[in-house]
Design a protein around this motif. Sequence first.
Motif, mmCIF file in Angstrom:
data_model
loop_
_atom_site.group_PDB
_atom_site.id
_atom_site.type_symbol
_atom_site.label_atom_id
_atom_site.label_comp_id
_atom_site.label_asym_id
_atom_site.label_seq_id
_atom_site.Cartn_x
_atom_site.Cartn_y
_atom_site.Cartn_z
ATOM 1 N N TRP C 253 0.812 -1.209 0.000
ATOM 2 C CA TRP C 253 0.000 0.000 0.000
ATOM 3 C C TRP C 253 0.853 1.271 0.000
ATOM 4 O O TRP C 253 0.380 2.339 -0.379
ATOM 5 C CB TRP C 253 -0.941 0.003 1.204
ATOM 6 C CG TRP C 253 -2.362 0.236 0.822
ATOM 7 C CD1 TRP C 253 -2.928 1.409 0.403
ATOM 8 C CD2 TRP C 253 -3.419 -0.732 0.809
ATOM 9 N NE1 TRP C 253 -4.259 1.234 0.143
ATOM 10 C CE2 TRP C 253 -4.593 -0.061 0.384
ATOM 11 C CE3 TRP C 253 -3.503 -2.084 1.128
ATOM 12 C CZ2 TRP C 253 -5.821 -0.711 0.261
ATOM 13 C CZ3 TRP C 253 -4.719 -2.721 1.010
ATOM 14 C CH2 TRP C 253 -5.861 -2.046 0.575
ATOM 15 N N ASN C 257 -0.651 4.173 -2.421
ATOM 16 C CA ASN C 257 -1.068 5.533 -2.079
ATOM 17 C C ASN C 257 -0.035 6.605 -2.423
ATOM 18 O O ASN C 257 -0.334 7.498 -3.212
ATOM 19 C CB ASN C 257 -1.459 5.602 -0.600
ATOM 20 C CG ASN C 257 -2.808 4.967 -0.345
ATOM 21 O OD1 ASN C 257 -3.440 4.466 -1.264
ATOM 22 N ND2 ASN C 257 -3.259 4.960 0.895
ATOM 23 N N THR C 276 -1.265 6.899 5.410
ATOM 24 C CA THR C 276 -1.561 5.501 5.093
ATOM 25 C C THR C 276 -1.259 4.602 6.285
ATOM 26 O O THR C 276 -2.061 3.756 6.677
ATOM 27 C CB THR C 276 -0.718 5.064 3.871
ATOM 28 O OG1 THR C 276 -1.035 5.916 2.772
ATOM 29 C CG2 THR C 276 -0.995 3.626 3.487
ATOM 30 N N THR C 315 -7.347 5.400 1.407
ATOM 31 C CA THR C 315 -6.858 5.444 0.026
ATOM 32 C C THR C 315 -7.415 6.624 -0.770
ATOM 33 O O THR C 315 -6.697 7.267 -1.541
ATOM 34 C CB THR C 315 -7.182 4.098 -0.666
ATOM 35 O OG1 THR C 315 -6.416 3.085 -0.019
ATOM 36 C CG2 THR C 315 -6.833 4.121 -2.129
#
Lengths: 460, 460, 460
Positions: C253, C257, C276, C315
């Motif tokens: 992730w 992001n 995040t 997100t």
Amino acid sequence: MKKMSKNLMCLCLVCLVTLVFLSFVTLAFAQDPTGAQTLKENPQAPLNYVWILVCAFLVMFMQAGFAMLEAGFCRAKNVTNLMAKNLMDLCIGSLTFFLLGYAIMMGGDWHGLWGTKGWFMLGEYYDVGKYLNMFWMLVFCATAATIVAGAVAERMKFSAYFIYSIVVSVIIYPLYGHWVWGGGWLSSLPFGMGALDFAGSGVVHAIGGFVGLAGAMVLGPRYGKYINGKPQAIPGHSIAMAALGVFILWFGWFGFNPGSTCDAYHLRISVIAVNTNLAAAAAAFSALLIAYWKTGKWDVGMALNGAVAGLVAITASCAWVEGWAAIVIGLIAGVLMYASVRFFDNRGIDDPVGAISVHGTCGLWGLLSVGLFADGTYGNYAIEKPFATGLFYGGGYEQLIAQLISIAVVFVWAFGAGYIIFKLMDKIFGIRISPEEELQGLDIPEHGTPAYPDFVQLDR
Amino acid sequence: MKKMSKNLMCLCLVCLVTLVFLSFVTLAFAQDPTGAQTLKENPQAPLNYVWILVCAFLVMFMQAGFAMLEAGFCRAKNVTNLMAKNLMDLCIGSLTFFLLGYAIMMGGDWHGLWGTKGWFMLGEYYDVGKYLNMFWMLVFCATAATIVAGAVAERMKFSAYFIYSIVVSVIIYPLYGHWVWGGGWLSSLPFGMGALDFAGSGVVHAIGGFVGLAGAMVLGPRYGKYINGKPQAIPGHSIAMAALGVFILWFGWFGFNPGSTCDAYHLRISVIAVNTNLAAAAAAFSALLIAYWKTGKWDVGMALNGAVAGLVAITASCAWVEGWAAIVIGLIAGVLMYASVRFFDNRGIDDPVGAISVHGTCGLWGLLSVGLFADGTYGNYAIEKPFATGLFYGGGYEQLIAQLISIAVVFVWAFGAGYIIFKLMDKIFGIRISPEEELQGLDIPEHGTPAYPDFVQLDR
Amino acid sequence: MKKMSKNLMCLCLVCLVTLVFLSFVTLAFAQDPTGAQTLKENPQAPLNYVWILVCAFLVMFMQAGFAMLEAGFCRAKNVTNLMAKNLMDLCIGSLTFFLLGYAIMMGGDWHGLWGTKGWFMLGEYYDVGKYLNMFWMLVFCATAATIVAGAVAERMKFSAYFIYSIVVSVIIYPLYGHWVWGGGWLSSLPFGMGALDFAGSGVVHAIGGFVGLAGAMVLGPRYGKYINGKPQAIPGHSIAMAALGVFILWFGWFGFNPGSTCDAYHLRISVIAVNTNLAAAAAAFSALLIAYWKTGKWDVGMALNGAVAGLVAITASCAWVEGWAAIVIGLIAGVLMYASVRFFDNRGIDDPVGAISVHGTCGLWGLLSVGLFADGTYGNYAIEKPFATGLFYGGGYEQLIAQLISIAVVFVWAFGAGYIIFKLMDKIFGIRISPEEELQGLDIPEHGTPAYPDFVQLDR
């Protein structure tokens, strides 16, 4: 008991919510939340941001490595618990270090002791550079926290681990971190360049290792570990999982060490990467060989821990030494780790995954090695001040003394503070699980979920 | 026997220590250990260093992928052994390639045959650029070494694997690598652009695959693999582990291929990444379909090996072809891998994980594909010389001939050198484990540690 | 039946081959396959390419995370099947999105509805910049596709999943993606800045989640999930595997992001990374606490899904909010996920891994949160237009309305299109496996390979 831990959790939640609400009080200081100003002032910023972030991501991924390594070396009946601990120290560390820890570690300096600015990352701390630096320090904090999970595995209450995680993220790691990296007193010792620790053999690993030692001592050994005073081997439930963990750690360490230049324009990063790799390889090699010498078996567990031991040891010195020195540091780390595991095992200190030896003992060796092998070249082009030179390169005992002081401090601080917090918790509500729960494994009593419900398991 | 391998290990240790001591003799040539000089001369260096290092980290992580893939495709009773081999070829490769292999591969050129400078990375080799290049070549070396572990799995002595690792890292990989990448004779063939291999379909994968073939032939098939001459399926112990391995390999390959530009200013890296991904997808797809055609089952093992086969095949040509060609190369690779697995299986060559077909056969296909699909565009802006154009783009047979020569050479060299070293070891001390140990699995006799002591296992 | 799916596959293969042949018709438009032109025009390109590619690699690695998470939460008898599905949606997505999906999503704009250029990435689309953008959109496409595998796990035919993968990659994801990211009608709503979705809470996760809902509804619950209408817990076969999956997702992730700036000169990437991380931590924390409140157990499964829920939720907004807001968004996401899991469970919708709640419900929450917490700073330096400001920062209801419209659209589109395709397939050839096969597990009937042949398993 259960009520009590419910209440504790309730308290935690209330505290956190309060903190979050407090943080609404945003003050308008100098800040650069989009980075436009920073970009204008520093054209090197974009590449440095990319470098630091990518390396930070790799370090964060080490959480997976620790989870796999620790779980692989423990029994199947405690795996759910280990996953819970590894996940939660990351979560708690992420929240509390952002809110409090970073201010203590890097928020200016008060008499060399701690920082006092940047609570809740508000005001001028809402700035791309501050967020970047906070993130970098945070992934290291989470690493320090998670190391302890291994040393206290298979017998500690989850709620106690919860509280421990807060303490290590808010106090134990940030304080020593401030002393060495945040402009604190250890960094300005009147010997050599002050205490040096490039990427955290001390700040991260020795801290984690010796807090783990305190935890293991307060908890006592697992049921069945000692029979008539003699230590018994309790093999881990999955060598493949442990090996995967070590490969992930090795991979993540390439963020940990080279990233610690925090500057991609220091091309020394290539040397750092090579040194990191050499030390890991050498230590796995020497640990395997010494175990073979002693037992006649190619002990993979030792080799795996050896690799990590080498990585830990080179962490402090990776930027300041040549490749051959990295090999020597690694070879010694592997042997040292092996001896240290035996040492603690024979003294009734039960460390299921060897975390104390790997991170504690070899963390100290890493700090020491800077004073011996630093080649006196790195950094010359960036600042005027001459850089650290170790004993073997004609630097005399100056740097070595600074390193020895740092070694003494990290041991006393990590072990002392750890011992106090674990003992305190033990007195108040007891940190050890009941013998019945321990025999059954922590997964069902604590978490209600067995780790492997589809497989027929042996009872051990 | 055990005594002998003890002595062998002793010898290895002594050699290594000697080398390390030798390396103390640091000579003061032109060098740039901090990178200050390099930075001044080349303002593009920082981004290139970041690019190459990050890609190298990804390649190194492929070690985890190979470990998981190989272990997943083998039986539980040999998993500890596979972890040991995968860890140790990385360690031995890291040490010996640093000390010796790199000099042979990239240390200048002697009559197109091998390099002669840079032993122990000393003197002028203590330089950020040299360290960077060494690191890049090293992670490829470790990949070549680890491929063989799969082909010889479940029946080879650990000590023999130890020695094999040294030979492949110091001689087999560096020599062919020198011929293709180090300015050696294959790179200056009078056909086309000389033999081309962008990221190592030949240098890394075919080398690994055909050394593996030699190993599998010298060892002979596993007990129970052939009944009345007919090959039996011996399913792997964990499809999940194998799949994880393939995902890791796929991920790591994004370092392997795009990183092989060794230059982030070649924006072609985006095309390379896309091609890499397309070939993997296409090959997994075609392998799955052909297996379904033949057996009526969606054979995941084939699809997983198919993905890797596609990655191997595109490795040589990824920088020189268009997306559609990558799809075609991949589709063919998947079918080729399937056919090759059947071929070797039916000829009594037991390759537990399909490494020979995936890396050897598809490595050759990769080399060949350059001569067919190279579109003649890449590199034009960097150098004046026209770039490779394949048969299908009107380049005639020139490049194809160069590729065919390279294919013949890599097969003869890897298989030949591999065969000699395995046969030699077999004559001297025997490289195959005893039948009893094989039936029991290698984990306990060789390593003293079962991989999964908590789970009740079936006997197979 | 088997014949039919054979024929279907045959058809697929023919289509693909046709497409590939079509693609031979390369037209010579403006293109830059080597990047020389791009490099000249844009000196920032190299760093941006490196940033986007490295982040894309991380996103691609999330495939491994989903595979591990989904398999960990399912029973051992279906693990081979899950690996097959996770591998194949990546492969099919990679091929079909390259050939068709990208043209629909990003190939210009036709009345705000879809793109019409760039079929098969030919002509002017053979360009480093186009390949880069295609690759970035592709890894997101593959993520959307793979989310569904969890919701339909343990009871769906492999051949149906095959076809579903094509539809989601060519139609469902690219169309909504075009509306929000490709210059389509949602991005030019007359409220606020138009519908905003920074990195895909809606475009990727809500799409995947609600297509999954449709699939789960059409399929019906697994055998044994409801006894007398009451939902039964069917624990997953490996918590360690699920935890590994979550750690990998968390890691990936950081590509998802921060990489979505598609510009390394936006130093805001550091804030995005921190947000995040904070949301993931907060959501895991709140999910763990609420589960403890309700059940008295530290439910690791909930904490793991909580972490992913927090990642999904942040997100959409990660680039536009402050750290404290990320914590709040995460805390709410964890609770919401928990409630949503209970909600669907009690309404007879069987989602073995919680994918609908984690990706669907929290995806919507993510879209909404932009309208509440956007702080109005990001992007100011890059473009003149004022940036999104949420309700809590004095931006009024403008942005909120745009987000609500987007929420309604993504739900209706994903659920509607998903329902139609699954229902259609079900009418034509039946998408559910037979009860006997379901009881036995899909691994042997569909794939011929058990996932864990070495271990004695319990029957459940």
